[in-house]
Design an enzyme around this catalytic site. Structure first.
Site, PDB file in Angstrom:
ATOM      1  N   ASP A  53       0.851  -1.195   0.000  1.00 25.97           N
ATOM      2  CA  ASP A  53       0.000   0.000   0.000  1.00 25.97           C
ATOM      3  C   ASP A  53       0.892   1.252   0.000  1.00 25.97           C
ATOM      4  OD1 ASP A  53      -2.855   1.079   0.523  1.00 25.97           O
ATOM      5  OD2 ASP A  53      -1.582   2.142   1.952  1.00 25.97           O
ATOM      6  N   TYR A  58       3.189   9.903   0.983  1.00 26.35           N
ATOM      7  CA  TYR A  58       4.202   9.303   1.853  1.00 26.35           C
ATOM      8  C   TYR A  58       5.625   9.726   1.434  1.00 26.35           C
ATOM      9  CZ  TYR A  58       0.235   6.209   3.000  1.00 26.35           C
ATOM     10  OH  TYR A  58      -0.990   5.700   3.341  1.00 26.35           O
ATOM     11  N   LYS A  87      -2.171   6.323  -4.259  1.00 25.77           N
ATOM     12  CA  LYS A  87      -3.209   7.278  -3.807  1.00 25.77           C
ATOM     13  C   LYS A  87      -2.904   8.668  -4.348  1.00 25.77           C
ATOM     14  CE  LYS A  87      -3.633   4.764   0.536  1.00 25.77           C
ATOM     15  NZ  LYS A  87      -2.273   4.488   1.000  1.00 25.77           N
ATOM     16  N   HIS A 120      -7.155   9.963  -1.872  1.00 25.65           N
ATOM     17  CA  HIS A 120      -6.635   9.811  -0.504  1.00 25.65           C
ATOM     18  C   HIS A 120      -7.602  10.341   0.563  1.00 25.65           C
ATOM     19  CE1 HIS A 120      -2.522   9.199   1.582  1.00 25.65           C
ATOM     20  NE2 HIS A 120      -3.483   9.014   2.448  1.00 25.65           N
TER      21      HIS A 120
END
Ligand code: A2P
Length: 292
Positions: A53, A58, A87, A120
């Protein structure tokens, strides 16, 4: 949605469009963009994870991509043996922005398609008067990526029923909603809505940022089953038909978090965990989170 499977190390669920998603997924949030992240991801694949994931937010997609390649190479696996999620962050939450985000993430990860792409966070009325239109415009781009075969499934993250409703009326409905879900924070209304509408639920922060690992009820149950408190939390999630996305930077804990298919929690203990008071919650909801 029941989690069904073939082996006792990795199970799968089948999404509404027939795509199979391995359970659990390995979460990459907070991994730094450096070789330690590549090592953790490669370790996860070597331990048996087949679902990674990821997210643009990130800011570690280059290192995660290196880890995916290394893990596949050392296990003799191909790209289509694993399931990779991406995302689109709120700054790209628009029709044009979605394509931009998709191209950047795919390039950074070194992939040529996603198995699953998620919005997201939803646009919400507290920040955007035209929140429904923003979500719909973004979704139109998602649907086009899906139509072109660049993503095998499309979904959302952190959506509540009111955000999902508009998208459910479009030609291609979301297949997944990834939400905060762990003992102490069950989001029952959203999970019920998803179940009714055949949307698979994924759990982020399945251990409540690690806070649920010291809960006395979970500790007592873990002792009786001869399992760790992390394994009890993850197994409880799976028995709710939800897909946990545990994240860990330690090889031993990455492995431990996969060993959840050789036991079952009985209904009485499930209920005791269900009944835990609010705890381990991030405090974030789509109605209160500030992005502006
Ligand atoms: P670490 O990376 O040192 O393993 P959540 O996914 O709910 O946000 O929780 C993540 C936190 O839980 C991280 O701090 C991670 O630390 C820790 N964690 C993950 N798996 C385990 C485990 N099996 N036992 C103990 N702590 C764990």
């Amino acid at each position: 949605m029941a989690v069904t499977g073939e082996s006792d190390i990795m199970e799968t669920i089948t999404l509404r469009n027939g795509v199979r998603m391995p359970v659990p997924g390995y979460g990459t949030y907070k991994l730094p963009d450096d070789p330690s992240a590549s090592e953790a991801v490669a370790d996860a694949i070597r331990c048996g994870y087949r679902h990674i994931d990821c997210a643009a937010f990130y800011k570690n997609e280059k290192s995660v991509g290196d880890g995916i390649r290394d893990g596949l190479r050392t296990c003799g696996l191909r790209r289509d043996d694993i399931f990779v999620t991406g995302k689109v962050w709120v700054s790209d939450r628009s029709y044009e922005g979605t394509f931009r985000s998709f191209r950047r993430s795919i390039e950074d990860l070194g992939l040529d398609y996603f198995d699953l792409l998620l919005i997201h966070w939803p646009a919400d009325i507290h920040e955007h008067e035209d929140w429904e239109q923003i979500n719909l415009d973004t979704w139109r781009a998602f649907s086009e990526l899906y139509g072109k075969g660049l993503v095998r499934a499309i979904g959302v993250s952190n959506f509540h029923p009111k955000h999902l409703e508009a998208l459910m009326k479009t030609e291609i409905a979301p297949t997944v909603d990834q939400i905060e879900f762990h003992p102490g924070y069950m989001q029952t209304e959203t999970v019920e809505y998803c179940r009714t509408n055949v949307i698979a639920v994924e759990a982020w922060s399945p251990l409540g940022r690690g806070k649920m690992l010291d809960d006395p009820v979970i500790k007592e149950i873990a002792g009786r089953y001869g399992k760790s408190t992390a394994q009890i939390c993850l197994r409880w999630i799976v028995q709710h038909g939800v897909v946990p996305l545990p994240k860990s930077s330690s090889a031993a804990r990455i492995k431990e978090n996969l060993e959840i298919f050789d036991f079952a929690i009985d209904s009485e203990d499930m209920k005791r965990i269900d009944d835990l008071p609010l705890s381990g919650w991030s405090g974030h909801t789509p109605e209160n989170i500030k992005f502006k």
